[in-house]
Design an enzyme around this catalytic site. Structure first.
Site, PDB file in Angstrom:
ATOM      1  N   ASP A  29      -1.552  10.327   6.073  1.00  0.00           N
ATOM      2  CA  ASP A  29       0.006   9.356   5.647  1.00  0.00           C
ATOM      3  C   ASP A  29       0.427   8.844   6.504  1.00  0.00           C
ATOM      4  O   ASP A  29       0.984   9.834   7.822  1.00  0.00           O
ATOM      5  CB  ASP A  29       0.510   9.621   4.473  1.00  0.00           C
ATOM      6  CG  ASP A  29       1.477   9.521   3.408  1.00  0.00           C
ATOM      7  OD1 ASP A  29       0.637   9.143   2.968  1.00  0.00           O
ATOM      8  OD2 ASP A  29       2.423   8.683   3.987  1.00  0.00           O
ATOM      9  N   ILE A  30       1.297   7.865   6.846  1.00  0.00           N
ATOM     10  CA  ILE A  30       1.928   6.719   7.549  1.00  0.00           C
ATOM     11  C   ILE A  30       3.179   7.356   7.430  1.00  0.00           C
ATOM     12  O   ILE A  30       4.483   7.305   8.589  1.00  0.00           O
ATOM     13  CB  ILE A  30       2.142   5.417   7.150  1.00  0.00           C
ATOM     14  CG1 ILE A  30       1.978   4.867   8.473  1.00  0.00           C
ATOM     15  CG2 ILE A  30       3.012   5.224   6.326  1.00  0.00           C
ATOM     16  CD1 ILE A  30       1.806   3.495   8.600  1.00  0.00           C
ATOM     17  N   GLU A  94       2.840   3.580  -4.915  1.00  0.00           N
ATOM     18  CA  GLU A  94       3.226   1.828  -4.407  1.00  0.00           C
ATOM     19  C   GLU A  94       1.998   1.668  -4.108  1.00  0.00           C
ATOM     20  O   GLU A  94       1.912   0.402  -3.904  1.00  0.00           O
ATOM     21  CB  GLU A  94       3.596   2.743  -3.052  1.00  0.00           C
ATOM     22  CG  GLU A  94       5.337   3.274  -3.800  1.00  0.00           C
ATOM     23  CD  GLU A  94       6.197   4.323  -2.297  1.00  0.00           C
ATOM     24  OE1 GLU A  94       5.438   4.614  -1.384  1.00  0.00           O
ATOM     25  OE2 GLU A  94       6.783   4.906  -2.201  1.00  0.00           O
ATOM     26  N   HIS A  99      -6.000   7.558  -5.363  1.00  0.00           N
ATOM     27  CA  HIS A  99      -5.559   7.590  -3.872  1.00  0.00           C
ATOM     28  C   HIS A  99      -4.971   9.350  -3.996  1.00  0.00           C
ATOM     29  O   HIS A  99      -4.411   9.441  -5.132  1.00  0.00           O
ATOM     30  CB  HIS A  99      -4.847   7.524  -2.847  1.00  0.00           C
ATOM     31  CG  HIS A  99      -3.259   7.234  -3.351  1.00  0.00           C
ATOM     32  ND1 HIS A  99      -3.493   5.316  -3.224  1.00  0.00           N
ATOM     33  CD2 HIS A  99      -2.152   7.688  -3.382  1.00  0.00           C
ATOM     34  CE1 HIS A  99      -2.371   5.951  -3.709  1.00  0.00           C
ATOM     35  NE2 HIS A  99      -1.008   6.701  -3.574  1.00  0.00           N
TER      36      HIS A  99
HETATM   37  P1  DGP Z   1       1.686   6.269  -3.353  1.00  0.00           P
HETATM   38  O1  DGP Z   1       3.250   6.094  -4.352  1.00  0.00           O
HETATM   39  O2  DGP Z   1       1.440   7.975  -3.994  1.00  0.00           O
HETATM   40  O3  DGP Z   1       1.396   5.123  -3.579  1.00  0.00           O
HETATM   41  O4  DGP Z   1       1.497   6.192  -1.850  1.00  0.00           O
HETATM   42  C1  DGP Z   1       0.894   5.895  -0.757  1.00  0.00           C
HETATM   43  C2  DGP Z   1       1.482   6.518   0.409  1.00  0.00           C
HETATM   44  O5  DGP Z   1       0.662   5.781   1.562  1.00  0.00           O
HETATM   45  C3  DGP Z   1       2.774   6.525   0.963  1.00  0.00           C
HETATM   46  O6  DGP Z   1       3.104   7.486   1.376  1.00  0.00           O
HETATM   47  C4  DGP Z   1       2.451   5.750   2.538  1.00  0.00           C
HETATM   48  C5  DGP Z   1       1.264   5.987   2.222  1.00  0.00           C
HETATM   49  N1  DGP Z   1       1.125   4.558   3.673  1.00  0.00           N
HETATM   50  C6  DGP Z   1       1.267   2.771   2.885  1.00  0.00           C
HETATM   51  N2  DGP Z   1       0.940   2.455   3.748  1.00  0.00           N
HETATM   52  C7  DGP Z   1       0.481   2.892   4.155  1.00  0.00           C
HETATM   53  C8  DGP Z   1      -0.427   2.621   5.770  1.00  0.00           C
HETATM   54  O7  DGP Z   1      -0.848   1.582   6.416  1.00  0.00           O
HETATM   55  N3  DGP Z   1      -1.497   3.377   6.494  1.00  0.00           N
HETATM   56  C9  DGP Z   1      -1.359   5.117   6.030  1.00  0.00           C
HETATM   57  N4  DGP Z   1      -1.743   5.940   7.157  1.00  0.00           N
HETATM   58  N5  DGP Z   1      -0.506   5.468   5.037  1.00  0.00           N
HETATM   59  C10 DGP Z   1       0.037   4.489   4.380  1.00  0.00           C
END
Ligand code: DGP
Length: 115
Positions: A29-30, A94, A99
């Protein structure tokens, strides 16, 4: 139009990938909320849990088994971890591509903030 996570899976956007096969991909996760915070994502573009088809059961099972194996390789299987799938707005989702969050490496605390 492919989703953000499809672009990551296809390598069009950078990520720290930790696993991939013909069905799922996993990357860090970023914005990690725990020392280990990995997203397990199906290659199939399912937007939310609510969009799963009846015959997607094996795919969802695969996501959980990959999380189990990653928890072992991350060294958090014995101490424990949390798996979360957020669904739609009030579930806190989000990114509209299904996922599974694998989080651990510290006590994860209460499951939700009670308001
Ligand atoms: P959710 O709120 O369950 O939809 O989680 C989305 C997650 O995705 C959040 O913890 C941050 C992660 N995320 C968003 N954009 C990116 C990205 O560009 N790269 C990565 N590795 N994670 C991301």
């Amino acid at each position: 139009m492919s989703t953000l996570f499809t672009k990551i899976i296809n390598g069009e956007l950078p990520s720290d990938k930790v696993y991939e096969d013909d069905q799922v991909c996993a990357f860090r996760d970023i914005n990690p909320a725990a020392p280990t915070h990995i997203l397990i994502v199906p290659r199939k573009e399912v937007a939310t849990v609510d969009d799963l088809a009846d015959d997607d059961g094996a795919l969802v099972g695969k996501m959980i088994l990959v999380a189990r194996d990653l928890a072992r390789s991350e060294g958090i299987a014995d101490s424990g971890y949390r798996l979360i799938i957020n669904c739609k707005d009030e579930g806190g989702q989000e990114v509209p591509h299904l996922h599974l969050h694998l989080m651990g490496g510290r006590p994860m605390g209460p499951m939700v903030v009670r308001t």
